[in-house]
Scaffold this motif. Structure first.
Motif, PDB file in Angstrom:
ATOM      1  N   ARG A  36      55.981 -22.986  -2.650  1.00 37.22           N
ATOM      2  CA  ARG A  36      57.632 -23.271  -2.881  1.00 37.22           C
ATOM      3  C   ARG A  36      57.934 -22.255  -4.010  1.00 37.22           C
ATOM      4  NH1 ARG A  36      57.339 -28.901  -6.519  1.00 37.22           N
ATOM      5  NH2 ARG A  36      59.263 -27.911  -7.178  1.00 37.22           N
ATOM      6  N   GLN A  37      59.211 -22.332  -3.947  1.00 39.62           N
ATOM      7  CA  GLN A  37      59.946 -21.292  -5.004  1.00 39.62           C
ATOM      8  C   GLN A  37      61.003 -22.092  -5.620  1.00 39.62           C
ATOM      9  OE1 GLN A  37      62.656 -18.345  -3.261  1.00 39.62           O
ATOM     10  NE2 GLN A  37      62.584 -17.098  -5.076  1.00 39.62           N
ATOM     11  N   ASP A  38      60.593 -22.239  -6.893  1.00 39.63           N
ATOM     12  CA  ASP A  38      61.791 -22.650  -7.796  1.00 39.63           C
ATOM     13  C   ASP A  38      62.306 -21.401  -8.643  1.00 39.63           C
ATOM     14  OD1 ASP A  38      59.153 -24.941  -7.861  1.00 39.63           O
ATOM     15  OD2 ASP A  38      61.044 -25.602  -7.137  1.00 39.63           O
ATOM     16  N   SER A  84      61.371 -33.800  -8.524  1.00 36.16           N
ATOM     17  CA  SER A  84      60.856 -32.687  -9.007  1.00 36.16           C
ATOM     18  C   SER A  84      60.418 -31.932  -7.781  1.00 36.16           C
ATOM     19  CB  SER A  84      59.498 -33.143  -9.742  1.00 36.16           C
ATOM     20  OG  SER A  84      58.731 -33.665  -8.902  1.00 36.16           O
ATOM     21  N   GLN A  85      60.355 -32.448  -6.450  1.00 29.67           N
ATOM     22  CA  GLN A  85      60.097 -31.694  -5.191  1.00 29.67           C
ATOM     23  C   GLN A  85      61.236 -30.888  -4.635  1.00 29.67           C
ATOM     24  OE1 GLN A  85      57.783 -34.968  -3.508  1.00 29.67           O
ATOM     25  NE2 GLN A  85      56.069 -33.738  -3.557  1.00 29.67           N
ATOM     26  N   THR A  86      62.486 -30.989  -5.478  1.00 28.58           N
ATOM     27  CA  THR A  86      63.718 -30.227  -4.883  1.00 28.58           C
ATOM     28  C   THR A  86      63.020 -28.731  -4.903  1.00 28.58           C
ATOM     29  OG1 THR A  86      65.224 -31.990  -5.260  1.00 28.58           O
ATOM     30  CG2 THR A  86      65.747 -29.611  -5.346  1.00 28.58           C
ATOM     31  N   SER A  87      63.135 -27.971  -3.756  1.00 29.70           N
ATOM     32  CA  SER A  87      62.706 -26.492  -3.892  1.00 29.70           C
ATOM     33  C   SER A  87      63.005 -26.038  -2.531  1.00 29.70           C
ATOM     34  CB  SER A  87      61.070 -26.580  -4.325  1.00 29.70           C
ATOM     35  OG  SER A  87      60.770 -25.368  -4.451  1.00 29.70           O
ATOM     36  N   TYR A  89      61.046 -24.231   0.382  1.00 30.71           N
ATOM     37  CA  TYR A  89      59.636 -24.150   0.794  1.00 30.71           C
ATOM     38  C   TYR A  89      59.403 -23.061   1.758  1.00 30.71           C
ATOM     39  CZ  TYR A  89      59.030 -28.583  -1.706  1.00 30.71           C
ATOM     40  OH  TYR A  89      58.777 -29.627  -2.389  1.00 30.71           O
ATOM     41  N   ARG A 110      65.244 -25.387   2.782  1.00 28.46           N
ATOM     42  CA  ARG A 110      65.843 -25.807   1.348  1.00 28.46           C
ATOM     43  C   ARG A 110      65.660 -27.269   1.304  1.00 28.46           C
ATOM     44  NH1 ARG A 110      68.389 -23.285  -2.660  1.00 28.46           N
ATOM     45  NH2 ARG A 110      68.446 -21.495  -1.643  1.00 28.46           N
ATOM     46  N   THR A 112      66.330 -30.979  -0.870  1.00 27.28           N
ATOM     47  CA  THR A 112      67.011 -31.557  -2.095  1.00 27.28           C
ATOM     48  C   THR A 112      66.620 -33.047  -2.101  1.00 27.28           C
ATOM     49  OG1 THR A 112      68.697 -30.023  -2.034  1.00 27.28           O
ATOM     50  CG2 THR A 112      69.102 -32.021  -3.290  1.00 27.28           C
TER      51      THR A 112
ATOM     52  N   GLN B 106      57.923 -13.741 -11.163  1.00 26.37           N
ATOM     53  CA  GLN B 106      59.126 -14.491 -11.208  1.00 26.37           C
ATOM     54  C   GLN B 106      60.256 -13.605 -10.241  1.00 26.37           C
ATOM     55  OE1 GLN B 106      57.748 -13.319 -13.766  1.00 26.37           O
ATOM     56  NE2 GLN B 106      58.267 -14.574 -15.643  1.00 26.37           N
TER      57      GLN B 106
END
Lengths: 114, 114
Positions: A36-38, A84-87, A89, A110, A112, B106
């Protein structure tokens, strides 16, 4: 060769809903990964698999489950989605049998969660 | 605890000049390092790698330098071209057996100005 493909490309969920992200690769790779990328945090490993029927936890596995029933597919499941799993993938695959190797990434999903 | 850090969120370079992207790591067990390039709405693509037994690896316009004593690596792009504008991630892994569990920085957004 399509390489690594991911389905769907975008998804919006409500808190508590479930969904499955599908990753497929046509390179006959043994290893597959979910990241996952935040924002501001780079990519973090969620789960990975070293072969059909095997899975293992990565750095941030909580809230996710995975399955690798076929060598070419790696599924990522969210049983009860949270904001919190908005990310974004990313799925990746890589060959075995070499000392070092790069990973090949899909285009991303993506997600949301509202 | 960020084991791989890219302290510059962004970098702007004139076309034709050298671009230098930096990465620091804290885990002395890391023995393989990679650079990935990412365009918007796409997955990361592998660029270049280096193992800990080397201090330099070159591939065309791209060179990666590794300073193990300083736990620092850098990516040099010479000459920089407009198509190099992207986000660059450095990544590291430990151990030679099994799946490569990558730890990513990052990212640094590189912009090449004409």
């Amino acid at each position: 060769n399509a390489g690594v493909t991911q389905t769907p490309k975008f998804r919006v969920l409500k808190t508590g809903q479930s969904m499955t992200l599908l990753c497929a690769q046509d390179m006959n790779h043994e290893y597959m990964y979910w990241y996952r990328q935040d924002p501001g945090m780079g990519l973090r490993l969620i789960h990975y698999s070293v072969g059909e029927g095997t899975t293992a936890k990565g750095e941030v596995p909580d809230g996710y489950n995975v399955s690798r029933l076929k060598k070419q597919n790696f599924l990522l499941g969210l049983e009860s989605a949270a904001p919190s799993q908005t990310s974004v993938y990313f799925c990746a695959s890589g060959p075995s049998g070499r000392v070092y190797n790069e990973q090949f990434f899909g285009p991303g999903t993506r997600l949301t969660v509202l | 605890d960020q084991q791989v850090k890219q302290n510059s969120p962004s970098l702007s370079v004139q076309e034709g000049r050298i671009s230098i992207l930096n990465c620091d790591y804290t885990n002395s067990m890391f023995d393989y390092f990679l650079w990935y390039k990412k365009y918007p709405a796409e997955g990361p693509t592998f660029l270049i790698s280096i193992s800990s037994i080397k201090d330099k690896n070159e591939d065309g316009r791209f060179t990666v330098f590794l300073n193990k004593s300083a736990k620092h690596l850098s990516l040099h792009i010479v000459p920089s071209q407009p198509g190099d504008s992207a986000v660059y991630f450095c990544a590291a892994s430990a151990g030679v057996e099994g799946a490569q569990k990558l730890v990513f920085g990052q990212g640094t957004r590189l912009t090449i100005n004409p």
